[in-house]
Design a protein around this motif. Structure first.
Motif, mmCIF file in Angstrom:
data_model
loop_
_atom_site.group_PDB
_atom_site.id
_atom_site.type_symbol
_atom_site.label_atom_id
_atom_site.label_comp_id
_atom_site.label_asym_id
_atom_site.label_seq_id
_atom_site.Cartn_x
_atom_site.Cartn_y
_atom_site.Cartn_z
ATOM 1 N N ASP A 88 0.714 -1.143 -0.068
ATOM 2 C CA ASP A 88 0.223 0.009 -0.085
ATOM 3 C C ASP A 88 1.057 1.131 0.122
ATOM 4 O O ASP A 88 2.171 0.779 0.270
ATOM 5 N N LYS A 133 -6.877 2.509 -7.826
ATOM 6 C CA LYS A 133 -8.740 2.205 -7.495
ATOM 7 C C LYS A 133 -8.678 0.525 -7.520
ATOM 8 O O LYS A 133 -9.520 -0.055 -8.080
ATOM 9 N N THR A 177 -8.838 -3.387 4.809
ATOM 10 C CA THR A 177 -8.419 -3.335 3.468
ATOM 11 C C THR A 177 -7.107 -4.213 3.106
ATOM 12 O O THR A 177 -7.473 -5.265 2.777
ATOM 13 N N SER A 227 -3.102 0.198 -4.518
ATOM 14 C CA SER A 227 -3.927 1.218 -3.860
ATOM 15 C C SER A 227 -5.335 1.510 -4.301
ATOM 16 O O SER A 227 -5.699 1.214 -5.369
ATOM 17 N N ASN A 228 -5.985 1.883 -3.239
ATOM 18 C CA ASN A 228 -7.341 2.451 -3.668
ATOM 19 C C ASN A 228 -7.463 3.913 -4.138
ATOM 20 O O ASN A 228 -8.534 4.176 -4.440
ATOM 21 N N GLY A 234 -9.904 -1.379 -5.098
ATOM 22 C CA GLY A 234 -10.963 -1.897 -4.650
ATOM 23 C C GLY A 234 -10.734 -3.260 -3.423
ATOM 24 O O GLY A 234 -11.414 -4.168 -3.211
ATOM 25 N N LYS A 235 -9.484 -2.743 -2.752
ATOM 26 C CA LYS A 235 -9.324 -3.527 -1.565
ATOM 27 C C LYS A 235 -10.321 -3.457 -0.670
ATOM 28 O O LYS A 235 -10.914 -2.354 -0.588
#
Length: 170
Positions: A34, A89, A121, A68-69, A91-92
């Motif tokens: 992340d 993006k 997440t 990463s979201n 979607g975790k």
């Protein structure tokens, strides 16, 4: 216990405290990170420390990936600075992009570590995929409201995690 699905395999102070060479010797060949509050403060560019970490990992033969979201502009610029592929993006905690990252690195889930600062997440998604999840403490305590609220729930889960770890050490 139902909460165990959210438990990290390890809990470290920082991504920079992990002994990467040991993991490589144990057969790990990839690391998914992340970004925000894991490697740098939220929204910050790659620090010298982050760039040095990725260089070190790549030099030892470890593949890296950013999951990463966040939006593409944020993730793409950081990825360019550390020379790592990425999915934005993501979607975790949904499994799809964790497994895609593993596949794109040419690894199996059991050869990959995931390092992130959030249980619900980062760690939960890694656990769903059979990836070894390492939770790190957030770099910056100042966070967006929705994350602050999640941190209260995380604190409850981590209480039981710490209790279990303490029992296992006896």
């Amino acid at each position: 216990m139902m909460l165990e699905r959210f438990y990290p395999r390890e809990w470290k102070d920082s991504a920079y405290d992990i002994c990467w060479e040991e993991w490589y010797q144990k057969g790990m060949r990839g690391v998914i990170f992340d970004i925000d509050n894991t490697l740098v403060m939220h929204g910050a560019p790659a620090s010298e420390r982050a760039v040095a970490l990725f260089s070190r990992l790549h030099a030892m033969g470890m593949k890296t990936f950013l999951l990463s979201n966040n939006r593409e502009a944020r993730v793409a610029s950081f990825a360019e600075q550390v020379d790592s592929p990425y999915i934005y993006k993501a979607g975790k905690p949904r499994k799809r992009n964790y497994l895609k990252a593993v596949r794109l690195m040419g690894c199996r889930p059991d050869e990959v570590l995931f390092v992130g600062d959030q249980l619900f997440t980062d760690v939960y998604g890694a656990n769903l995929c059979g990836i070894y999840g390492i939770l790190v403490k957030p770099i910056d305590p100042r966070e967006e409201l929705q994350i602050v609220l999640k941190r209260y729930l995380e604190a409850a889960v981590l209480y039981f995690y710490k209790r279990k770890e303490k029992r296992n050490r006896r």
